[in-house]
Design a protein around this motif. Structure first.
Motif, short mmCIF file in Angstrom:
data_model
loop_
_atom_site.label_atom_id
_atom_site.label_comp_id
_atom_site.label_asym_id
_atom_site.label_seq_id
_atom_site.Cartn_x
_atom_site.Cartn_y
_atom_site.Cartn_z
N ILE A 77 0.84 -1.20 0.00
CA ILE A 77 0.00 0.00 0.00
C ILE A 77 0.88 1.25 0.00
N HIS A 78 1.92 1.24 0.79
CA HIS A 78 2.81 2.39 0.87
C HIS A 78 3.48 2.67 -0.48
N ARG A 79 3.87 1.62 -1.17
CA ARG A 79 4.47 1.77 -2.49
C ARG A 79 3.49 2.46 -3.45
N ASP A 80 2.23 2.05 -3.42
CA ASP A 80 1.22 2.66 -4.27
C ASP A 80 0.92 4.10 -3.85
N LEU A 81 0.92 4.36 -2.55
CA LEU A 81 0.70 5.73 -2.09
C LEU A 81 1.81 6.67 -2.55
N LEU A 82 3.04 6.18 -2.53
CA LEU A 82 4.16 7.00 -3.02
C LEU A 82 4.02 7.28 -4.51
N ALA A 83 3.63 6.27 -5.27
CA ALA A 83 3.42 6.47 -6.71
C ALA A 83 2.27 7.46 -6.95
#
Length: 146
Positions: A77-83
């Motif tokens: 989820i964090h990876r997608d939030l950064l993107a």
């Protein structure tokens, strides 16, 4: 987009149901075990040591599995939030935004909501399984059907 909304609604419904079942099962387990503790304090030699000995290890195991599940999902989820934030920042650099950027952000936003909800469900699962399993087992041992 509709498919994500359907998956999100289904996931939220399942999470709510699991939380309700967990709370109801926990109330039954707490009631039964409170009586066990009371009788053990009154007559330690005839205490149900096996049941009393399950109380802490099963909680440690269930909450450990829940923590592992949420940690694994949180990284994704964090990876997608950064993107998503990276795309959001580009909106200010190039106005008006391209249709591709808007579509990508919209699609990722829907997927993020579903991922967050299913992450919560995966964290609830081991706790739900332990609580409802204990409730069923304790009902069988006492001969209760409710």
């Amino acid at each position: 987009m509709f498919w994500n909304a359907w998956k999100l609604g289904s996931s939220l419904w399942a999470n709510g149901l699991a939380l309700q079942e967990t709370a109801m099962a926990a109330a039954g387990v707490i009631g039964h075990r409170s009586q066990l503790i009371d009788s053990a304090m009154r007559d330690p030699l005839s205490a149900d040591v096996a049941e009393l000995g399950r109380m802490v290890p099963e909680k440690v195991e269930a909450f450990g599995k829940a923590g592992s599940a949420i940690a694994e999902d949180w990284l994704d989820i964090h990876r997608d939030l950064l993107a998503q934030s990276r795309d959001f920042a580009t909106l200010f650099a190039a106005w008006p935004p391209s249709p591709a950027t808007i579509a990508r952000m919209n699609q990722r936003g829907g997927k993020l909501l579903v991922k967050m909800s299913t992450a919560g469900g995966r964290a609830i699962d081991p706790i739900h399984a332990t609580a409802t399993g204990n409730h069923r087992r304790l009902q069988r041992s006492t001969g209760r059907t409710r």
